[in-house]
Design a protein around this motif. Sequence first.
Motif, mmCIF file in Angstrom:
data_model
loop_
_atom_site.group_PDB
_atom_site.id
_atom_site.type_symbol
_atom_site.label_atom_id
_atom_site.label_comp_id
_atom_site.label_asym_id
_atom_site.label_seq_id
_atom_site.Cartn_x
_atom_site.Cartn_y
_atom_site.Cartn_z
ATOM 1 N N MET A 118 161.041 30.707 -14.428
ATOM 2 C CA MET A 118 161.922 31.273 -15.450
ATOM 3 C C MET A 118 162.291 32.715 -15.104
ATOM 4 N N ALA A 119 161.296 33.474 -14.627
ATOM 5 C CA ALA A 119 161.544 34.877 -14.277
ATOM 6 C C ALA A 119 162.494 34.991 -13.087
ATOM 7 N N VAL A 120 162.286 34.161 -12.068
ATOM 8 C CA VAL A 120 163.163 34.178 -10.892
ATOM 9 C C VAL A 120 164.590 33.819 -11.295
ATOM 10 N N TYR A 121 164.737 32.771 -12.103
ATOM 11 C CA TYR A 121 166.068 32.348 -12.550
ATOM 12 C C TYR A 121 166.756 33.473 -13.328
ATOM 13 N N HIS A 122 165.993 34.157 -14.174
ATOM 14 C CA HIS A 122 166.516 35.269 -14.970
ATOM 15 C C HIS A 122 167.068 36.374 -14.053
ATOM 16 N N LEU A 123 166.352 36.675 -12.985
ATOM 17 C CA LEU A 123 166.795 37.714 -12.049
ATOM 18 C C LEU A 123 168.013 37.255 -11.244
ATOM 19 N N LEU A 124 168.036 35.997 -10.858
ATOM 20 C CA LEU A 124 169.189 35.461 -10.129
ATOM 21 C C LEU A 124 170.444 35.522 -10.998
ATOM 22 N N GLU A 125 170.289 35.227 -12.278
ATOM 23 C CA GLU A 125 171.423 35.284 -13.201
ATOM 24 C C GLU A 125 172.015 36.682 -13.279
ATOM 25 N N ARG A 126 171.189 37.688 -13.033
ATOM 26 C CA ARG A 126 171.640 39.069 -13.097
ATOM 27 C C ARG A 126 172.097 39.589 -11.736
ATOM 28 N N GLY A 127 172.276 38.685 -10.798
ATOM 29 C CA GLY A 127 172.903 39.042 -9.531
ATOM 30 C C GLY A 127 171.965 39.460 -8.424
ATOM 31 N N ASP A 185 151.047 32.609 -4.768
ATOM 32 C CA ASP A 185 151.444 31.244 -4.412
ATOM 33 C C ASP A 185 152.367 30.652 -5.476
ATOM 34 N N MET A 186 152.106 30.975 -6.736
ATOM 35 C CA MET A 186 152.970 30.498 -7.816
ATOM 36 C C MET A 186 154.360 31.113 -7.701
ATOM 37 N N PHE A 187 154.418 32.383 -7.307
ATOM 38 C CA PHE A 187 155.704 33.046 -7.097
ATOM 39 C C PHE A 187 156.489 32.350 -5.990
ATOM 40 N N ARG A 188 155.823 32.033 -4.900
ATOM 41 C CA ARG A 188 156.499 31.353 -3.785
ATOM 42 C C ARG A 188 157.018 29.985 -4.229
ATOM 43 N N GLN A 189 156.231 29.267 -5.019
ATOM 44 C CA GLN A 189 156.679 27.971 -5.514
ATOM 45 C C GLN A 189 157.864 28.136 -6.456
ATOM 46 N N ALA A 190 157.845 29.223 -7.240
ATOM 47 C CA ALA A 190 158.958 29.487 -8.152
ATOM 48 C C ALA A 190 160.246 29.742 -7.373
ATOM 49 N N LEU A 191 160.137 30.391 -6.237
ATOM 50 C CA LEU A 191 161.317 30.605 -5.387
ATOM 51 C C LEU A 191 161.877 29.266 -4.909
ATOM 52 N N ILE A 192 160.976 28.388 -4.454
ATOM 53 C CA ILE A 192 161.393 27.058 -4.000
ATOM 54 C C ILE A 192 162.068 26.297 -5.136
ATOM 55 N N ASN A 193 161.493 26.415 -6.343
ATOM 56 C CA ASN A 193 162.056 25.728 -7.503
ATOM 57 C C ASN A 193 163.476 26.198 -7.810
ATOM 58 N N ASN A 194 163.802 27.419 -7.364
ATOM 59 C CA ASN A 194 165.139 27.980 -7.572
ATOM 60 C C ASN A 194 165.978 27.952 -6.287
ATOM 61 N N ILE A 236 142.569 23.841 -20.754
ATOM 62 C CA ILE A 236 143.789 24.343 -21.389
ATOM 63 C C ILE A 236 144.279 25.486 -20.514
ATOM 64 N N ARG A 237 145.510 25.387 -20.059
ATOM 65 C CA ARG A 237 145.993 26.431 -19.175
ATOM 66 C C ARG A 237 147.448 26.757 -19.467
ATOM 67 N N VAL A 238 147.880 27.910 -18.989
ATOM 68 C CA VAL A 238 149.275 28.327 -19.085
ATOM 69 C C VAL A 238 149.966 27.949 -17.779
ATOM 70 N N ASP A 239 151.139 27.358 -17.889
ATOM 71 C CA ASP A 239 151.899 26.953 -16.702
ATOM 72 C C ASP A 239 152.589 28.179 -16.116
ATOM 73 N N ASP A 240 151.838 28.938 -15.325
ATOM 74 C CA ASP A 240 152.368 30.177 -14.752
ATOM 75 C C ASP A 240 153.469 29.921 -13.725
ATOM 76 N N THR A 241 153.401 28.790 -13.034
ATOM 77 C CA THR A 241 154.454 28.490 -12.062
ATOM 78 C C THR A 241 155.788 28.307 -12.776
ATOM 79 N N LEU A 242 155.774 27.625 -13.912
ATOM 80 C CA LEU A 242 156.988 27.487 -14.709
ATOM 81 C C LEU A 242 157.463 28.851 -15.195
ATOM 82 N N GLY A 243 156.524 29.682 -15.631
ATOM 83 C CA GLY A 243 156.881 31.024 -16.077
ATOM 84 C C GLY A 243 157.533 31.832 -14.968
#
Length: 333
Positions: free
Chosen positions: A169-178, A197-206, A159-166
């Motif tokens: 979401m955080a990256v998208y939230h910051l992009l929305e704020r300019g 590594d999850m942060f880097r993947q989150a950047l790619i996802n955005n 059982i794990r938390v999807d931190d990459t998805l999280g």
Amino acid sequence: MATLKDVAEKAKVSISTASRALNGSPNISEQTTILIKKIAEELNYIPNTTAQVLAGKRSNIVGIIVPEINSDYFSKMIESIETELQKNRYSLLIANTYYDSDKEASALDNFINHNIDGIFLACSINNKDLKHYNRKLSLHGIPLIALDTRLEGADCNQIRVDDTLGMSMAVYHLLERGHKRIGFISDYINDKQLRPDMFRQALINNQLNPAKSQVISHQTCRFEQAGYEVMKIFLSQPSYPTAYIAGYDDIAIGAMRAITESGLRIPEDIAIIGNDNGRAGEYLHKKLTTLSPPVEKMAQVGVDMMLKLISGEEKNMIHHISLIPELLERETT
């Protein structure tokens, strides 16, 4: 110390009847069960758990192995799991490994020797070890559930938390704020947990280039001090990001102090997002925006799964469950 025989003699029943009553057998009348439990309490009778286990009965104890107990995340995980277990008349035994793989292996052996009914293993970072543990416990008939392991392909219940998805979401939230440049503040433990590594993947996802975003991890200290010192490094540069995601809330809190000491405003000049939703975040001078893992849900799902595995109900099934964190928007973004 009173024995089961003493309880049976005072209740004028056989030892087997006293035992069944104390174990909640439906074959014993309610009146008799109430009487026997009352006598056991009066005599301060405590069941001999070791004898019960040797007789083939369960210990009603589940173990949890965690890498630390001084962080909000793991203390919340322990508390939540213990609460759920107590609802089912189980106790929790805790082992702390200090992120040491040898201590992790030793804790596992100790739990086996203490006749544990099942084991939760939190944040094991070695896939080979996890597979070895699972095989070893299977030989002893002890179910293993890995919690938040950050691993792919491990052949055990997870059982794990999807931190990459999280993070996404955080990256998208910051992009929305300019914000166009986002940095990541970390420490050496976060590196082991793969959060950079999850942060880097989150950047790619955005649709952002990770090479253009800076990650700085403190290699000798942790918590608020790590966040404070890493943010000082960021701010000493001629050009630095206007938004940051921290590996966990304590790091974000230290970074916030460095930002305000530099005369910069949060969030007008610099925005920051934490991780894990620690206790302090909501009570800062600027309430911390953070990613909140569903720890209580993890505990509910985990304990339910564990009890089914212990009873043999899901003996031949392997579950991989992923839970989604929530972005709590507060005042630092």
